[in-house]
Design a protein around this motif. Sequence first.
Motif, PDB file in Angstrom:
ATOM      1  N   ALA B 301      23.727  -7.665 -47.388  1.00 23.95           N
ATOM      2  CA  ALA B 301      24.928  -9.138 -47.461  1.00 23.95           C
ATOM      3  C   ALA B 301      24.521 -10.561 -47.745  1.00 23.95           C
ATOM      4  N   GLY B 302      23.818 -11.048 -47.247  1.00 26.91           N
ATOM      5  CA  GLY B 302      23.237 -12.604 -46.268  1.00 26.91           C
ATOM      6  C   GLY B 302      22.150 -12.468 -48.100  1.00 26.91           C
ATOM      7  N   SER B 303      21.719 -11.754 -48.769  1.00 24.98           N
ATOM      8  CA  SER B 303      21.013 -11.556 -49.851  1.00 24.98           C
ATOM      9  C   SER B 303      21.641 -11.668 -50.827  1.00 24.98           C
ATOM     10  N   GLN B 304      22.633 -11.098 -50.776  1.00 24.07           N
ATOM     11  CA  GLN B 304      23.945 -10.713 -51.957  1.00 24.07           C
ATOM     12  C   GLN B 304      24.131 -12.173 -51.947  1.00 24.07           C
ATOM     13  N   ALA B 305      24.940 -12.713 -51.026  1.00 22.52           N
ATOM     14  CA  ALA B 305      26.057 -14.314 -50.957  1.00 22.52           C
ATOM     15  C   ALA B 305      24.359 -15.316 -51.394  1.00 22.52           C
ATOM     16  N   ALA B 306      23.726 -15.380 -50.748  1.00 22.06           N
ATOM     17  CA  ALA B 306      22.266 -16.223 -51.136  1.00 22.06           C
ATOM     18  C   ALA B 306      22.235 -15.904 -52.540  1.00 22.06           C
ATOM     19  N   THR B 307      21.809 -15.507 -53.291  1.00 21.29           N
ATOM     20  CA  THR B 307      21.160 -14.589 -54.645  1.00 21.29           C
ATOM     21  C   THR B 307      22.118 -15.679 -55.223  1.00 21.29           C
ATOM     22  N   THR B 308      23.309 -15.290 -55.254  1.00 18.87           N
ATOM     23  CA  THR B 308      24.767 -15.573 -55.892  1.00 18.87           C
ATOM     24  C   THR B 308      25.006 -17.018 -56.257  1.00 18.87           C
ATOM     25  N   VAL B 309      24.684 -17.583 -54.957  1.00 16.80           N
ATOM     26  CA  VAL B 309      25.511 -19.293 -54.938  1.00 16.80           C
ATOM     27  C   VAL B 309      24.062 -19.599 -55.820  1.00 16.80           C
ATOM     28  N   VAL B 310      22.859 -19.613 -54.978  1.00 16.12           N
ATOM     29  CA  VAL B 310      21.623 -20.618 -55.951  1.00 16.12           C
ATOM     30  C   VAL B 310      21.328 -20.150 -56.922  1.00 16.12           C
ATOM     31  N   ARG B 311      21.947 -19.002 -57.432  1.00 16.10           N
ATOM     32  CA  ARG B 311      21.866 -19.041 -59.328  1.00 16.10           C
ATOM     33  C   ARG B 311      22.995 -19.606 -59.487  1.00 16.10           C
ATOM     34  N   ALA B 312      24.532 -19.938 -58.970  1.00 17.25           N
ATOM     35  CA  ALA B 312      25.385 -20.221 -59.401  1.00 17.25           C
ATOM     36  C   ALA B 312      25.032 -22.409 -59.543  1.00 17.25           C
ATOM     37  N   SER B 313      24.876 -22.430 -58.289  1.00 16.37           N
ATOM     38  CA  SER B 313      24.366 -23.580 -58.605  1.00 16.37           C
ATOM     39  C   SER B 313      22.857 -24.088 -59.263  1.00 16.37           C
ATOM     40  N   ALA B 314      22.426 -23.559 -59.479  1.00 17.86           N
ATOM     41  CA  ALA B 314      20.600 -23.322 -60.799  1.00 17.86           C
ATOM     42  C   ALA B 314      21.233 -24.288 -61.871  1.00 17.86           C
ATOM     43  N   VAL B 315      21.830 -23.096 -62.414  1.00 21.68           N
ATOM     44  CA  VAL B 315      22.774 -22.985 -63.684  1.00 21.68           C
ATOM     45  C   VAL B 315      24.089 -23.875 -64.315  1.00 21.68           C
ATOM     46  N   GLY B 316      24.606 -24.539 -62.392  1.00 25.77           N
ATOM     47  CA  GLY B 316      25.493 -25.710 -62.315  1.00 25.77           C
ATOM     48  C   GLY B 316      27.124 -25.355 -62.653  1.00 25.77           C
ATOM     49  N   ASP B 317      27.436 -23.563 -62.526  1.00 23.04           N
ATOM     50  CA  ASP B 317      28.607 -23.733 -62.256  1.00 23.04           C
ATOM     51  C   ASP B 317      29.279 -24.086 -60.618  1.00 23.04           C
ATOM     52  N   VAL B 318      28.051 -24.139 -59.868  1.00 24.79           N
ATOM     53  CA  VAL B 318      28.668 -24.471 -58.167  1.00 24.79           C
ATOM     54  C   VAL B 318      27.804 -25.746 -57.883  1.00 24.79           C
ATOM     55  N   ARG B 319      28.876 -26.941 -57.500  1.00 26.46           N
ATOM     56  CA  ARG B 319      27.805 -28.199 -57.188  1.00 26.46           C
ATOM     57  C   ARG B 319      28.284 -28.732 -55.509  1.00 26.46           C
ATOM     58  N   THR B 320      27.568 -29.193 -55.063  1.00 26.11           N
ATOM     59  CA  THR B 320      27.467 -29.781 -53.889  1.00 26.11           C
ATOM     60  C   THR B 320      28.875 -30.260 -53.044  1.00 26.11           C
ATOM     61  N   GLY B 321      30.087 -30.636 -54.306  1.00 24.78           N
ATOM     62  CA  GLY B 321      31.241 -30.504 -53.749  1.00 24.78           C
ATOM     63  C   GLY B 321      31.631 -29.404 -53.334  1.00 24.78           C
ATOM     64  N   ASP B 322      31.491 -28.510 -53.907  1.00 26.81           N
ATOM     65  CA  ASP B 322      32.616 -27.162 -53.468  1.00 26.81           C
ATOM     66  C   ASP B 322      32.118 -25.942 -52.275  1.00 26.81           C
ATOM     67  N   VAL B 323      31.262 -26.742 -51.915  1.00 24.41           N
ATOM     68  CA  VAL B 323      31.026 -26.525 -50.554  1.00 24.41           C
ATOM     69  C   VAL B 323      32.299 -25.792 -49.884  1.00 24.41           C
ATOM     70  N   ALA B 324      33.167 -26.532 -49.824  1.00 22.59           N
ATOM     71  CA  ALA B 324      34.145 -25.373 -48.385  1.00 22.59           C
ATOM     72  C   ALA B 324      34.677 -24.545 -49.219  1.00 22.59           C
ATOM     73  N   ARG B 325      34.865 -24.667 -51.058  1.00 23.93           N
ATOM     74  CA  ARG B 325      36.029 -23.686 -51.788  1.00 23.93           C
ATOM     75  C   ARG B 325      34.988 -22.092 -51.807  1.00 23.93           C
ATOM     76  N   VAL B 326      33.887 -22.414 -52.215  1.00 24.48           N
ATOM     77  CA  VAL B 326      32.446 -21.004 -51.860  1.00 24.48           C
ATOM     78  C   VAL B 326      32.687 -20.610 -50.328  1.00 24.48           C
ATOM     79  N   VAL B 327      32.266 -21.534 -49.491  1.00 25.01           N
ATOM     80  CA  VAL B 327      31.955 -20.712 -48.712  1.00 25.01           C
ATOM     81  C   VAL B 327      33.422 -20.042 -47.785  1.00 25.01           C
ATOM     82  N   GLY B 328      34.196 -20.603 -47.710  1.00 23.81           N
ATOM     83  CA  GLY B 328      35.941 -19.584 -48.276  1.00 23.81           C
ATOM     84  C   GLY B 328      35.887 -18.774 -48.348  1.00 23.81           C
TER      85      GLY B 328
END
Lengths: 420, 420
Positions: B301-328
Amino acid sequence: MATLNVAEVVHELGRLGATDRAVAFRLLAKDRAVEVFEDLDPALQAELVASLHGHAAAIFAALDPDDRAALLDEVPAGVARRLLAALPPDEHAATTALLGYPEDSAGRRMSPEVVAVPVGTTVGDTIAQVRAAGDDAETVYVVPVVADGRRVRGVVSLRRLVLTDPATPVDAVMSPATTVRATDDAEHAANVVRDGGFVGVPVVDGEDRLVGVLTVDDAMRVLEAEDDEDSARTGGAEPLRRPYLSVSVLGLVRSRVVWLLMLIVAASLTVGVQSYFEDELAQVVALALFVPLLIGTGGNAGSQAATTVVRASAVGDVRTGDVARVVGREMLTGLLLGLTLATVGVGPAMLVAGPAIGLVLALTVVAVCTLATTVGSSVPLLAKRVGIDPAIVSAPFISTFVDTTGLIVYFSIAKAVLGI
Amino acid sequence: MATLNVAEVVHELGRLGATDRAVAFRLLAKDRAVEVFEDLDPALQAELVASLHGHAAAIFAALDPDDRAALLDEVPAGVARRLLAALPPDEHAATTALLGYPEDSAGRRMSPEVVAVPVGTTVGDTIAQVRAAGDDAETVYVVPVVADGRRVRGVVSLRRLVLTDPATPVDAVMSPATTVRATDDAEHAANVVRDGGFVGVPVVDGEDRLVGVLTVDDAMRVLEAEDDEDSARTGGAEPLRRPYLSVSVLGLVRSRVVWLLMLIVAASLTVGVQSYFEDELAQVVALALFVPLLIGTGGNAGSQAATTVVRASAVGDVRTGDVARVVGREMLTGLLLGLTLATVGVGPAMLVAGPAIGLVLALTVVAVCTLATTVGSSVPLLAKRVGIDPAIVSAPFISTFVDTTGLIVYFSIAKAVLGI
């Protein structure tokens, strides 16, 4: 800059919910709307089309045929029929031709509207043809030179055309063409474009006749989608196929729950193995202490090997014929890794658990690392050989498999060494 | 086709050992050798240069400045000095200018030899300048239009130039320019090229003055290297930076052993946790049976979340300002996944282990899944915020962390429910 450029608008739209996105999109000026629409993910395009009613047909007609084909894959069949029916006849023909190629093939992703010239055409006449095609041809940076029923004899770049005296025949300045087949896997074709640094590559049918060009921007999109897919599956989930923040929480659950359930079913084998050795466990409870560490290490070694091999296979560095060579290398790598970890770790382990269990741990680490790299490298390559995406049987499945077999190895070694 | 094209030669060379590769390379005709050399991995180029002696300088001079800069990063300092010294003065200047930008910046990867024209130039004169630059300019598909000390006012594509009447001023047909800064991260700049579907993007300095163009083929290479890096680190290893089969077994061991050692040190915390609960384990040995299953599920479960977020961050879909929204979102996703797994699994678990331990397992699965997705999504984003590559703290570290905390959760719930 006061206004956002197209890429920025596309990005911001990807971060909105579906309703907000539809509202924001309607605020765009017509020409800008088409540009933005072209660059959106097909999944988001499909949602917008459903909410646009009357406007949809106009935007659909303004797309390039390959973008249209990608969109039609996403919308419901009824909507697809309606959109196709509203197209002018020639656009209709170009789009349905693309839909005739298998999904995920180069034919689906190519641009069919290409300027091509017969051998013997002068550079001046070729430029005139490029001019005549105007904005209708999606790409004019690569002009295929054909003969004998559209068979590709070479390509000439727009750059070369501009640099050359207009009276020269194109055959004098064309380069040999690297071509791909329309039925080739789109990922393979996109790798050809990337590896060669091409602006576009002619796409040919089974008889080497020109049917289109795969352009570099289409190739980049294919590779991005494939990387998304590989990355998601490496993490044990289905790819989202749209920007992360535009996916609902239920959508995230859906992309992961089947994988988790399958993995938990596979992992329940570990319960069986430990039940089988329950007597030994009860006799030497200390054995239980090291189970998470051992299977974690096996999982890590296996996932290193699997990830490396899956990636090497995706970029074409490793082919299915290389199975024996790759697995041999990985087996040796695993053995060396296991020996290193055992050497470094045997001291602390003996201090914590005594010499006998220390020996069991050292032997198990060597065996589990070798097992993990062997399985981690061979399973993805064998999967590819039988036509399964190697990324599907990557890290999480390898870990789970290694967990089970690693436990058998651990308890067997413990029984032998400890005499229980 | 009887002969291999350049891309195929490059591929085959990547599959050979270092000595065979040097021999095969010397068999190529001069012009072809330069083309092949250009497309090789910088690491392989560096090896070849070392083995080529006299030929090296000639091939080095034939490269584009950005390719030269990439190669200089790979060869030993002494070799780099010698190669640079042998260059003609203008090529020398272009190359050292690139080397002035930080590693992994857009400035390092751009083409400095660009055709740019002042506002007011006619299309005909612009084409004449493209002709005059001839083969010296690496890219002519994107012509920046500048004013006021090389400040970029727009871009015009070679295609547009060819389609337009020569008397028209370029400002009438130019498009607004999307630019990147020379000091921008190369991956960010490459994403701009890909997302916009550009053939190239002007690169500017801190005062918005044109210093080069990042071309699409260079962008594709940047993205490929970044994907290699992310993929390797997701699997818990350092990137190989060269084709898999050209890496020796010792090279493979080197790319993995430090990660494995660090992970095994982290995993030794699980031994500590289990030692702490050793009494409870001895009392209820059945608890030990489910440890691999529980920590495996948490890890997945952790690696699913980590891989999704790392990828979304690499392609620019998620930015560092989105931490709270993403973690929620991820916390909620983990809760729902845990509830699903618990509901599906509680029946079989009770049958195997009895109602009390069944309840412990169900509660633990819910807690561990929520914990895993929360940690898996927040740690990579927080790492990025403090300037660490999010891929470094991805799947393997998340799994190891979740293993330890998951065990604490498991035994605490067991103590409470079973009253031990």
